[in-house]
Design an enzyme around this catalytic site. Structure first.
Site, PDB file in Angstrom:
ATOM      1  N   ARG A 157       0.820  -1.225   0.000  1.00 43.67           N
ATOM      2  CA  ARG A 157       0.000   0.000   0.000  1.00 43.67           C
ATOM      3  C   ARG A 157       0.849   1.268   0.000  1.00 43.67           C
ATOM      4  O   ARG A 157       0.619   2.195  -0.784  1.00 43.67           O
ATOM      5  CB  ARG A 157      -0.909   0.016   1.240  1.00 43.67           C
ATOM      6  CG  ARG A 157      -2.142  -0.854   1.133  1.00 43.67           C
ATOM      7  CD  ARG A 157      -2.935  -0.762   2.431  1.00 43.67           C
ATOM      8  NE  ARG A 157      -2.156  -1.309   3.527  1.00 43.67           N
ATOM      9  CZ  ARG A 157      -2.347  -2.507   4.059  1.00 43.67           C
ATOM     10  NH1 ARG A 157      -3.329  -3.255   3.642  1.00 43.67           N
ATOM     11  NH2 ARG A 157      -1.575  -2.947   5.028  1.00 43.67           N
ATOM     12  N   ILE A 158       1.847   1.328   0.900  1.00 47.84           N
ATOM     13  CA  ILE A 158       2.604   2.581   1.032  1.00 47.84           C
ATOM     14  C   ILE A 158       3.570   2.759  -0.147  1.00 47.84           C
ATOM     15  O   ILE A 158       3.733   3.868  -0.667  1.00 47.84           O
ATOM     16  CB  ILE A 158       3.327   2.638   2.403  1.00 47.84           C
ATOM     17  CG1 ILE A 158       2.282   2.544   3.536  1.00 47.84           C
ATOM     18  CG2 ILE A 158       4.136   3.925   2.542  1.00 47.84           C
ATOM     19  CD1 ILE A 158       2.867   2.359   4.937  1.00 47.84           C
ATOM     20  N   THR A 236      11.227   4.763   5.597  1.00 50.92           N
ATOM     21  CA  THR A 236      10.067   5.011   6.466  1.00 50.92           C
ATOM     22  C   THR A 236       9.452   3.676   6.874  1.00 50.92           C
ATOM     23  O   THR A 236       8.295   3.641   7.299  1.00 50.92           O
ATOM     24  CB  THR A 236       8.990   5.870   5.750  1.00 50.92           C
ATOM     25  OG1 THR A 236       8.641   5.237   4.513  1.00 50.92           O
ATOM     26  CG2 THR A 236       9.461   7.279   5.490  1.00 50.92           C
ATOM     27  N   ARG A 238      11.098   0.193   8.644  1.00 59.45           N
ATOM     28  CA  ARG A 238      11.558  -0.134   9.992  1.00 59.45           C
ATOM     29  C   ARG A 238      13.082  -0.002  10.003  1.00 59.45           C
ATOM     30  O   ARG A 238      13.753  -0.364   9.026  1.00 59.45           O
ATOM     31  CB  ARG A 238      11.170  -1.559  10.388  1.00 59.45           C
ATOM     32  CG  ARG A 238       9.707  -1.735  10.769  1.00 59.45           C
ATOM     33  CD  ARG A 238       9.367  -1.088  12.117  1.00 59.45           C
ATOM     34  NE  ARG A 238       7.984  -1.263  12.510  1.00 59.45           N
ATOM     35  CZ  ARG A 238       6.995  -0.385  12.288  1.00 59.45           C
ATOM     36  NH1 ARG A 238       7.231   0.747  11.652  1.00 59.45           N
ATOM     37  NH2 ARG A 238       5.771  -0.630  12.713  1.00 59.45           N
ATOM     38  N   GLU A 267      16.220   2.338  17.935  1.00 55.78           N
ATOM     39  CA  GLU A 267      15.224   3.393  17.972  1.00 55.78           C
ATOM     40  C   GLU A 267      14.754   3.548  19.410  1.00 55.78           C
ATOM     41  O   GLU A 267      14.325   2.545  19.996  1.00 55.78           O
ATOM     42  CB  GLU A 267      14.056   3.030  17.057  1.00 55.78           C
ATOM     43  CG  GLU A 267      13.204   4.219  16.701  1.00 55.78           C
ATOM     44  CD  GLU A 267      12.226   3.916  15.572  1.00 55.78           C
ATOM     45  OE1 GLU A 267      11.025   3.892  15.862  1.00 55.78           O
ATOM     46  OE2 GLU A 267      12.671   3.680  14.423  1.00 55.78           O
ATOM     47  N   HIS A 286      10.466   8.969  13.821  1.00 58.34           N
ATOM     48  CA  HIS A 286       9.380   8.015  13.522  1.00 58.34           C
ATOM     49  C   HIS A 286       8.014   8.718  13.558  1.00 58.34           C
ATOM     50  O   HIS A 286       7.142   8.357  14.369  1.00 58.34           O
ATOM     51  CB  HIS A 286       9.429   6.830  14.498  1.00 58.34           C
ATOM     52  CG  HIS A 286       8.791   5.583  13.952  1.00 58.34           C
ATOM     53  ND1 HIS A 286       9.178   4.315  14.276  1.00 58.34           N
ATOM     54  CD2 HIS A 286       7.765   5.425  13.072  1.00 58.34           C
ATOM     55  CE1 HIS A 286       8.434   3.423  13.653  1.00 58.34           C
ATOM     56  NE2 HIS A 286       7.562   4.084  12.906  1.00 58.34           N
TER      57      HIS A 286
HETATM   58  C1  GLV Z   1       4.317   2.925  12.287  1.00 61.01           C
HETATM   59  O1  GLV Z   1       5.478   2.746  12.087  1.00 61.01           O
HETATM   60  C2  GLV Z   1       3.308   1.963  11.960  1.00 61.01           C
HETATM   61  O2  GLV Z   1       3.664   0.796  11.689  1.00 61.01           O
HETATM   62  O3  GLV Z   1       2.129   2.311  11.981  1.00 61.01           O
END
Ligand code: GLV
Length: 326
Positions: A157-158, A236, A238, A267, A286
């Protein structure tokens, strides 16, 4: 009938928190930092449901300490903090918040891409630190975005939302994924390539794979060596998808141009970490899904998932529906 006992591991936006507080007997961890493991275990031992963040590890040990636990709702789309198979074995439902944060996350990924390419943060610091004395023909030159090649690792999706943004900038789009995306190819003109081609041909490499044993250090020293000297890496996804020290060495040696990171390994990245000393590393904490609207939607979705599970219904975003009939 008494209300189900629930623990919410941080204050989340009101749209979701209100529902949980109204419909359950809920305790909320109000600190900025995550609850310590001992607190989480103690809470879990009494809980019918948990609403958790990606900083809370929900593993077999915790589930074994939680005899009443029915459902764990993550306030995140990523769920590498969950041991889903262990939950399935024990009949515990696990949920996440997919979809609502797709565009907001892609917006941030593209913002990092643009900021790194055009050296926005360096320019801001240069101006405000008093170095701006005249118009400089060679001052803070960066990389063009329009017409460049964007390589997307992971066309879920992203990744797809990132590709949509790139179309508007006239970019050539490559992607690498185990699955073919007809939408990416037919609607956005993206070309599927192998990992080596993606790294060797892209001016921007943007990571959108989940963290799994296979994707840990997807970008390591060898991968960085394959990238172009003008290349910019955007993460963006992990933190552990990238080998942090290999990236540090590559950025320091100017082997690649820059990196924009919303996620890091570890992190949080400690304040004295060497990555912060590099002008070509842009690190934000994040925040990819952190718009007011999206975080409210995530809160509502996590609450709805939790409440459905507590009511004996299949939650809308269940990661392990096979646990439902156990
Ligand atoms: C943030 O990193 C998420 O997975 O929503």
């Amino acid at each position: 009938m008494s209300k189900p006992r629930v623990f919410v591991t941080r204050i989340i936006p009101d749209r979701g928190l209100r529902k949980v507080l109204e419909q359950t007997d809920a305790t909320v961890w109000e600190d900025e930092l995550p609850p310590p493991r001992s607190v989480l275990l103690e809470w879990a031992s009494q809980a019918d449901g948990l609403l958790t963040l990606l900083t809370d590890k929900i593993d077999a040990e915790l589930m074994d300490a939680a005899p009443k636990l029915k459902v764990v709702a993550n306030f995140a789309v990523g769920f590498d903090n969950f041991d889903v198979p262990a939950a399935t074995q024990r009949g515990i439902l696990m949920t996440n918040t997919p979809g609502v944060l797709t565009d907001t996350t892609a917006d941030l990924a593209f913002a990092l891409l643009m900021a790194c390419a055009r050296r926005i943060v360096e320019g801001r610091d240069y101006a405000r630190n008093g170095h701006w004395r005249t118009w400089g023909p060679m001052l803070l030159m960066g990389q063009d975005i329009h017409g460049a090649t964007l390589g997307i690792a992971g066309i879920g999706r992203i990744g797809l939302a990132m590709a949509r943004r790139a179309v508007g900038f006239g970019m050539r789009i490559l992607y690498h994924d185990a699955m073919r995306s007809e939408v990416a190819e037919n609607e956005l003109g993206a070309i599927r390539v192998n990992k080596e081609e993606l790294l060797a041909q892209s001016d921007f490499v943007s990571l959108h794979v989940p963290l799994t044993p296979e994707t840990r250090h997807y970008i390591d020293a060898a991968a960085l060596k394959m990238m172009k000297p003008n290349a910019i890496l955007i993460n963006t996804a992990r933190g552990p998808v990238v080998d942090t020290m290999a990236l540090y060495e590559a950025l320091k040696a100017r082997q690649i141009f820059a990196a924009g990171l919303d996620v890091t390994d570890p992190e949080p990245l400690p304040a004295d970490h060497p990555l912060y000393t590099l002008d070509n590393a842009l690190i934000v904490p994040h925040i990819a899904s952190a718009s007011f609207e999206t975080r409210s939607k995530m809160a509502e979705m996590a609450a709805d998932n939790l409440l459905a599970g507590l009511a004996g219904k299949l939650p809308p975003n269940c990661l392990n529906p096979e646990a439902f009939n156990k």
